[in-house]
Design a protein around this motif. Structure first.
Motif, PDB file in Angstrom:
ATOM      1  N   GLY A 102     -43.433  35.162  -1.043  1.00 23.86           N
ATOM      2  CA  GLY A 102     -43.496  33.716  -1.193  1.00 23.86           C
ATOM      3  C   GLY A 102     -43.921  32.993   0.055  1.00 23.86           C
ATOM      4  N   CYS A 103     -44.637  31.897  -0.134  1.00 24.20           N
ATOM      5  CA  CYS A 103     -45.043  31.028   0.974  1.00 24.20           C
ATOM      6  C   CYS A 103     -45.408  29.669   0.408  1.00 24.20           C
ATOM      7  CB  CYS A 103     -46.248  31.618   1.720  1.00 24.20           C
ATOM      8  SG  CYS A 103     -46.779  30.559   3.088  1.00 24.20           S
ATOM      9  N   PRO A 104     -44.920  28.582   1.036  1.00 26.37           N
ATOM     10  CA  PRO A 104     -45.258  27.251   0.542  1.00 26.37           C
ATOM     11  C   PRO A 104     -46.613  26.751   1.065  1.00 26.37           C
ATOM     12  CG  PRO A 104     -43.650  27.085   2.301  1.00 26.37           C
ATOM     13  CD  PRO A 104     -43.901  28.548   2.097  1.00 26.37           C
ATOM     14  N   LEU A 105     -47.234  27.505   1.966  1.00 25.62           N
ATOM     15  CA  LEU A 105     -48.531  27.092   2.502  1.00 25.62           C
ATOM     16  C   LEU A 105     -49.652  27.819   1.751  1.00 25.62           C
ATOM     17  CD1 LEU A 105     -46.436  26.514   4.847  1.00 25.62           C
ATOM     18  CD2 LEU A 105     -48.368  26.640   6.392  1.00 25.62           C
ATOM     19  N   ARG A 106     -50.874  27.373   1.984  1.00 24.48           N
ATOM     20  CA  ARG A 106     -52.045  28.031   1.407  1.00 24.48           C
ATOM     21  C   ARG A 106     -53.188  27.993   2.435  1.00 24.48           C
ATOM     22  NH1 ARG A 106     -48.711  29.723  -1.253  1.00 24.48           N
ATOM     23  NH2 ARG A 106     -48.494  29.792  -3.522  1.00 24.48           N
ATOM     24  N   CYS A 107     -53.054  28.748   3.494  1.00 18.62           N
ATOM     25  CA  CYS A 107     -54.080  28.772   4.534  1.00 18.62           C
ATOM     26  C   CYS A 107     -55.392  29.306   3.938  1.00 18.62           C
ATOM     27  CB  CYS A 107     -53.637  29.645   5.699  1.00 18.62           C
ATOM     28  SG  CYS A 107     -52.112  29.070   6.463  1.00 18.62           S
ATOM     29  N   ALA A 108     -56.489  28.684   4.330  1.00 19.59           N
ATOM     30  CA  ALA A 108     -57.791  29.021   3.728  1.00 19.59           C
ATOM     31  C   ALA A 108     -58.131  30.490   3.916  1.00 19.59           C
ATOM     32  CB  ALA A 108     -58.872  28.135   4.347  1.00 19.59           C
ATOM     33  N   TRP A 109     -57.723  31.073   5.031  1.00 19.03           N
ATOM     34  CA  TRP A 109     -58.099  32.452   5.345  1.00 19.03           C
ATOM     35  C   TRP A 109     -56.936  33.432   5.173  1.00 19.03           C
ATOM     36  CZ3 TRP A 109     -54.331  32.491   8.686  1.00 19.03           C
ATOM     37  CH2 TRP A 109     -54.128  31.374   9.506  1.00 19.03           C
ATOM     38  N   CYS A 110     -55.932  33.031   4.438  1.00 25.05           N
ATOM     39  CA  CYS A 110     -54.725  33.874   4.295  1.00 25.05           C
ATOM     40  C   CYS A 110     -55.087  35.298   3.878  1.00 25.05           C
ATOM     41  CB  CYS A 110     -53.778  33.269   3.267  1.00 25.05           C
ATOM     42  SG  CYS A 110     -52.291  34.268   3.026  1.00 25.05           S
ATOM     43  N   ASP A 111     -54.491  36.276   4.539  1.00 25.43           N
ATOM     44  CA  ASP A 111     -54.759  37.673   4.196  1.00 25.43           C
ATOM     45  C   ASP A 111     -53.565  38.335   3.512  1.00 25.43           C
ATOM     46  OD1 ASP A 111     -53.057  37.788   6.337  1.00 25.43           O
ATOM     47  OD2 ASP A 111     -54.324  39.058   7.586  1.00 25.43           O
ATOM     48  N   THR A 112     -52.572  37.540   3.135  1.00 28.33           N
ATOM     49  CA  THR A 112     -51.418  38.137   2.428  1.00 28.33           C
ATOM     50  C   THR A 112     -51.116  37.368   1.136  1.00 28.33           C
ATOM     51  OG1 THR A 112     -49.955  36.869   3.887  1.00 28.33           O
ATOM     52  CG2 THR A 112     -50.286  39.185   4.429  1.00 28.33           C
ATOM     53  N   GLU A 113     -52.179  36.923   0.481  1.00 25.12           N
ATOM     54  CA  GLU A 113     -51.969  36.172  -0.769  1.00 25.12           C
ATOM     55  C   GLU A 113     -51.229  37.009  -1.805  1.00 25.12           C
ATOM     56  OE1 GLU A 113     -56.116  35.316  -1.266  1.00 25.12           O
ATOM     57  OE2 GLU A 113     -55.771  33.176  -0.969  1.00 25.12           O
ATOM     58  N   GLY A 126     -44.158  37.642   6.126  1.00 29.47           N
ATOM     59  CA  GLY A 126     -44.348  37.256   4.732  1.00 29.47           C
ATOM     60  C   GLY A 126     -45.813  37.361   4.360  1.00 29.47           C
ATOM     61  N   GLY A 127     -46.199  36.421   3.535  1.00 31.25           N
ATOM     62  CA  GLY A 127     -45.552  35.159   3.141  1.00 31.25           C
ATOM     63  C   GLY A 127     -45.010  34.392   4.349  1.00 31.25           C
ATOM     64  N   GLU A 128     -44.105  33.481   4.006  1.00 26.94           N
ATOM     65  CA  GLU A 128     -43.398  32.726   5.047  1.00 26.94           C
ATOM     66  C   GLU A 128     -41.922  33.107   4.941  1.00 26.94           C
ATOM     67  OE1 GLU A 128     -43.574  30.451   7.839  1.00 26.94           O
ATOM     68  OE2 GLU A 128     -41.574  31.265   7.576  1.00 26.94           O
ATOM     69  N   THR A 147     -43.722  33.548  11.797  1.00 22.31           N
ATOM     70  CA  THR A 147     -43.573  32.360  10.957  1.00 22.31           C
ATOM     71  C   THR A 147     -44.756  31.418  11.128  1.00 22.31           C
ATOM     72  OG1 THR A 147     -42.182  30.427  10.543  1.00 22.31           O
ATOM     73  CG2 THR A 147     -42.085  31.350  12.747  1.00 22.31           C
ATOM     74  N   SER A 148     -44.990  30.632  10.096  1.00 23.89           N
ATOM     75  CA  SER A 148     -46.123  29.700  10.096  1.00 23.89           C
ATOM     76  C   SER A 148     -45.923  28.524  11.039  1.00 23.89           C
ATOM     77  CB  SER A 148     -46.313  29.152   8.679  1.00 23.89           C
ATOM     78  OG  SER A 148     -45.166  28.389   8.309  1.00 23.89           O
ATOM     79  N   GLY A 149     -44.681  28.246  11.407  1.00 24.06           N
ATOM     80  CA  GLY A 149     -44.396  27.060  12.227  1.00 24.06           C
ATOM     81  C   GLY A 149     -44.221  25.798  11.394  1.00 24.06           C
ATOM     82  N   LEU A 163     -49.376  28.050  15.252  1.00 20.26           N
ATOM     83  CA  LEU A 163     -49.706  26.639  15.135  1.00 20.26           C
ATOM     84  C   LEU A 163     -51.005  26.621  14.343  1.00 20.26           C
ATOM     85  CD1 LEU A 163     -48.776  25.211  18.652  1.00 20.26           C
ATOM     86  CD2 LEU A 163     -47.682  24.694  16.456  1.00 20.26           C
ATOM     87  N   LYS A 164     -50.977  25.992  13.182  1.00 14.83           N
ATOM     88  CA  LYS A 164     -52.114  26.061  12.255  1.00 14.83           C
ATOM     89  C   LYS A 164     -53.237  25.138  12.706  1.00 14.83           C
ATOM     90  CE  LYS A 164     -50.111  28.880   9.353  1.00 14.83           C
ATOM     91  NZ  LYS A 164     -50.529  30.289   9.321  1.00 14.83           N
ATOM     92  N   CYS A 165     -54.411  25.725  12.887  1.00 11.45           N
ATOM     93  CA  CYS A 165     -55.596  24.989  13.331  1.00 11.45           C
ATOM     94  C   CYS A 165     -56.245  24.265  12.144  1.00 11.45           C
ATOM     95  CB  CYS A 165     -56.604  25.957  13.939  1.00 11.45           C
ATOM     96  SG  CYS A 165     -56.004  26.804  15.409  1.00 11.45           S
TER      97      CYS A 165
HETATM   98  S1  SF4 Z   1     -51.387  32.785   6.395  1.00 16.40           S
HETATM   99 FE1  SF4 Z   1     -49.161  32.896   6.357  1.00 16.40          FE
HETATM  100  S2  SF4 Z   1     -48.518  30.736   6.243  1.00 16.40           S
HETATM  101 FE2  SF4 Z   1     -50.669  30.783   5.667  1.00 16.40          FE
HETATM  102  S3  SF4 Z   1     -50.659  30.938   3.412  1.00 16.40           S
HETATM  103 FE3  SF4 Z   1     -50.771  33.023   4.235  1.00 16.40          FE
HETATM  104  S4  SF4 Z   1     -48.666  33.726   4.321  1.00 16.40           S
HETATM  105 FE4  SF4 Z   1     -48.606  31.495   4.122  1.00 16.40          FE
END
Ligand code: SF4
Length: 213
Positions: A29-40, A70-72, A97-99, A116-118
């Motif tokens: 689980g993660c509440p974020l959706r980073c454009a380049w996330c590699d653990t979707e 994670g996830g987060e 952690t995502s911060g 720190l998310k760019c």
């Molecule tokens: S990169 Fe990390 S914080 Fe961002 S969506 Fe993926 S798991 Fe969540």
């Protein structure tokens, strides 16, 4: 109970501990959706485990270093308690952690590796900068860099908050397969920034099909 996506042994890949044998506990689980996330793949699924279940499984795996990721991981209420129990069991504990979520709930002996998310992540607005005051000297900060705009934003954050002076390490990591490491390295050298160029070592070792990340 915690929702655990997977537990496996690998090498640590994203900090000053990179390259060391490490047990990875990936919470789902993660509440974020980073454009380049590699653990979707870990946004959902996994199985419910008690902290006792997790400790029992760890005892079958020989390593002193444990990373909760994670996830987060902090999206799960029991994460700080899991980290505390692992510390008490004698493990060195890292939390990635995502911060975006409060980090002060973690035991002071935990080493936090905080992003720190760019801008290029699409999740910059989720940075909780109040977390900076809860980081300790032994904690680390990571910027994942997609392009020049991300680099300049990260550079400004390092200078403005004197991150290199306050924390154990500041990592600049190119988005795998999207940002050329050489280009990022050249920018760092040109500016003489006091940060570490960082590559996700595990990505260069294992393919997505033989994932050990
Ligand atoms: S990169 Fe990390 S914080 Fe961002 S969506 Fe993926 S798991 Fe969540």
């Amino acid at each position: 109970m915690l929702q655990v996506y997977e537990i496996f042994k690998s090498i640590q890949g994203e900090s000053t501990y990179a390259g060391l044998p490490c047990i990875i506990i990936r919470l789902a689980g993660c509440p974020l959706r980073c454009a380049w996330c590699d653990t979707e793949y870990a946004f959902s699924g996994g199985k419910g485990m008690t902290i006792e279940d997790i400790v029992t499984q760890l005892k079958t795996m020989s390593a002193d270093l444990v990373e909760i990721t994670g996830g987060e991981p902090l999206a799960q209420r029991k994460c700080p308690q899991l980290a505390k129990v692992l510390l008490e069991a004698g493990y060195k504990v890292l939390v990635e952690t995502s911060g975006a979520l409060p980090i002060h709930t973690l035991h002071p002996q935990v080493t936090r590796i905080m992003d720190l998310k760019c801008p290029g992540s699409g999740e910059m607005a989720r940075n909780d900068l109040s977390n900076l005051k809860y980081l300790q000297r032994h904690d680390e900060i990571k910027f994942v860099i997609l392009d020049r705009r991300d680099y300049e934003w990260a550079r400004e954050m390092v200078v403005k908050h004197e991150l290199d002076r306050h924390f154990a390490a500041v990592h600049f990591s190119p988005v795998y397969d999207k940002m050329q490491p050489q280009e990022l390295c050249e920018w760092l050298l040109a500016d003489g920034l006091p940060v570490r160029m960082h590559l996700q070592m595990h990505k260069y070792i294992w393919s997505p099909d033989t994932r050990q990340v």
